[in-house]
Scaffold this motif. Structure first.
Motif, PDB file in Angstrom:
ATOM      1  N   CYS A  71      39.517  30.147  43.325  1.00 56.60           N
ATOM      2  CA  CYS A  71      40.400  30.861  42.441  1.00 56.60           C
ATOM      3  C   CYS A  71      40.476  32.140  41.421  1.00 56.60           C
ATOM      4  N   VAL A  72      39.893  32.340  41.779  1.00 52.70           N
ATOM      5  CA  VAL A  72      39.329  34.077  41.439  1.00 52.70           C
ATOM      6  C   VAL A  72      39.739  34.893  42.742  1.00 52.70           C
ATOM      7  N   PRO A  73      39.562  36.192  41.591  1.00 52.42           N
ATOM      8  CA  PRO A  73      39.465  37.446  42.106  1.00 52.42           C
ATOM      9  C   PRO A  73      39.675  37.667  43.846  1.00 52.42           C
ATOM     10  N   VAL A  74      39.836  38.597  44.447  1.00 52.28           N
ATOM     11  CA  VAL A  74      39.561  38.485  45.967  1.00 52.28           C
ATOM     12  C   VAL A  74      38.323  39.368  46.075  1.00 52.28           C
ATOM     13  N   GLY A  75      37.960  39.859  45.482  1.00 50.69           N
ATOM     14  CA  GLY A  75      36.439  40.716  44.910  1.00 50.69           C
ATOM     15  C   GLY A  75      35.369  40.173  44.363  1.00 50.69           C
ATOM     16  N   ALA A  76      35.510  39.446  43.824  1.00 52.62           N
ATOM     17  CA  ALA A  76      34.474  38.582  43.832  1.00 52.62           C
ATOM     18  C   ALA A  76      34.838  37.395  44.497  1.00 52.62           C
ATOM     19  N   MET A  77      35.372  36.359  45.808  1.00 56.01           N
ATOM     20  CA  MET A  77      34.744  35.716  46.862  1.00 56.01           C
ATOM     21  C   MET A  77      33.555  35.612  46.873  1.00 56.01           C
ATOM     22  N   GLY A  98      43.283  33.944  47.855  1.00 63.68           N
ATOM     23  CA  GLY A  98      43.796  34.650  47.657  1.00 63.68           C
ATOM     24  C   GLY A  98      44.665  35.170  48.433  1.00 63.68           C
ATOM     25  N   SER A  99      45.280  36.500  47.590  1.00 57.47           N
ATOM     26  CA  SER A  99      46.464  37.009  48.438  1.00 57.47           C
ATOM     27  C   SER A  99      46.023  38.016  49.208  1.00 57.47           C
ATOM     28  N   SER A 100      44.618  38.295  49.655  1.00 55.57           N
ATOM     29  CA  SER A 100      44.175  38.697  51.067  1.00 55.57           C
ATOM     30  C   SER A 100      43.608  38.037  51.691  1.00 55.57           C
TER      31      SER A 100
END
Length: 302
Positions: A71-77, A98-100
Motif C-alpha cells: 500500500c505504497v505509492p506506485v513509484g515506491a513499489m 496501486g492506481s496503475s
C-alpha cells in the motif's frame, strides 16, 4: 473458510490502515502485521492499534505471511518489493492497491521472481492521508479491480478476490493495460484537471484580491477536495501511467477546443446537448450506487 490467516500490509496510510481496520472488523481471527518506512507512522499505527503487530523492518513483517499487500505509492513499489525479497515465504501471495497496474506488475515481477503476484486496485479513497485517516467501511460497495498476469493460478486469484469481497468490495477482472486506460479517464485525468484548476486559482489570488478563495462556489470547492489528495501518490500515478494519461489528455484537449468554439460562436444547442448527455452520466453513477443522490452530495451540515 477464510482466504488468508496471516496478512502483512506494507504502507500504513489511508488505504493500508483502512484494510487493517476492515480485516479486524470483518475477519477478526486473521493476524495483521504492518510496516511503514516512516518511523512516525509506525508509532502512530501502534498507538491506534489497528494491527496486531507493527514491524520495524519490511523483512520482519513478512516472515510468516500468506498474503502481502503493498500500500505504497506506485513509484515506491520496486523498492518496497526488494526490501522483502529475502524474507518472503515461498507460498505467500503478493498483491497491491496501486492506481496503475502495468508498471506495478512489472516492478513486482522483477523484484520478486517466482512469487505469486495478483495485483489489485480498490477504487476507493478520500482526500485525507495517513494512518489516522483510515476507516473499516472504506471499501463497502466499491469496486476492486484485479489484474492478474497471464497464466496466474486461478486458485490464487480467487483467494484474493474473496479477501476483497469479505471487506465489502465488488470484484472486476481486467487486463492491466486495459485497467490503466480506463482509470486514466475515470480517475487520473479528473485529478490532473483538479490540480490545474486549483493551481490557476492560486495564481489569480493576487489579481483578484483573494476573492477566488473567499467566494468559492460548490464546483470549485469540489475541485479543491480532489486536489487535496496525496501529492506523492499522484505524482507517481501520472509518471507510471503516462502513456494512457497523455492519450486521454489529448482527447480531452480536443473536446475542450470544440467546447470553446461552441461558446465563441453561440452554439447553444450544441452546449445543451453536451450538458444533457453528461447529466445522464451523473444519474447512472448514482443508480449504480457509486455516489450519493442526497442534496449537496450528501454532505452533513451543522
Amino acid at each position: 473458510m477464510l482466504p488468508f490467516s496471516r496478512i502483512t500490509i506494507i504502507g500504513l496510510g489511508l488505504i493500508g490502515s483502512s484494510i487493517a481496520r476492515a480485516i479486524k472488523a470483518d475477519m477478526p481471527t486473521v493476524r495483521v502485521t504492518g510496516h511503514d518506512l516512516d518511523p512516525q507512522v509506525r508509532e502512530t499505527s501502534r498507538a491506534l492499534g489497528f494491527c496486531d503487530d507493527v514491524a520495524d523492518t519490511a523483512g520482519a513483517a513478512v516472515t510468516d505471511a500468506d498474503l502481502v499487500i503493498f500500500c505504497v505509492p506506485v513509484g515506491a513499489m520496486a523498492a518496497a518489493a526488494e526490501a522483502i525479497a529475502d524474507d518472503l515465504p515461498a507460498d505467500a501471495i503478493v498483491s497491491d492497491v496501486g492506481s496503475s497496474k502495468g508498471t506495478v506488475l512489472a516492478a513486482l515481477s522483477a523484484a520478486l521472481p517466482g512469487a505469486t503476484i495478483i495485483p489489485a486496485h480498490p477504487v476507493a479513497g478520500t482526500e485525507r492521508s495517513g494512518p489516522e485517516a483510515g476507516f473499516a467501511t472504506l471499501f463497502h460497495g466499491r469496486w476492486c479491480i484485479l489484474t492478474p498476469p497471464d497464466g496466474a493460478d486461478p486458485a490464487a486469484v480467487e483467494r484474493v478476490a474473496e479477501f476483497w469481497r469479505r471487506l465489502g468490495a465488488e470484484i472486476e477482472m481486467m487486463d492491466p493495460q486495459h485497467h490503466d486506460r480506463v482509470l486514466a479517464i475515470t480517475s487520473h485525468l479528473p485529478h490532473l484537471i483538479a490540480y490545474t484548476i486549483v493551481g490557476t486559482a492560486s495564481d489569480m489570488e493576487e489579481v483578484t484580491r483573494s476573492e477566488v478563495i473567499k467566494y468559492s462556489a460548490g464546483g470549485f470547492r469540489d475541485f479543491t477536495r480532489i486536489a487535496a489528495s496525496d501529492p506523492t501518490m499522484w505524482r507517481d500515478v501520472f509518471l507510471s501511467n503516462r502513456e494512457a494519461v497523455l492519450d486521454m489528455l489529448q482527447r480531452f484537449t480536443e473536446d475542450l477546443t470544440s467546447l470553446q468554439r461552441a461558446i465563441r460562436w453561440g452554439k447553444g444547442d450544441e452546449l445543451f446537448d453536451l450538458f444533457t448527455r453528461t447529466r445522464a452520466i451523473r444519474r447512472s453513477i448514482i443508480d449504480q450506487g457509486q455516489d450519493d443522490a442526497a442534496p449537496d452530495f450528501g454532505r452533513q451540515h451543522d
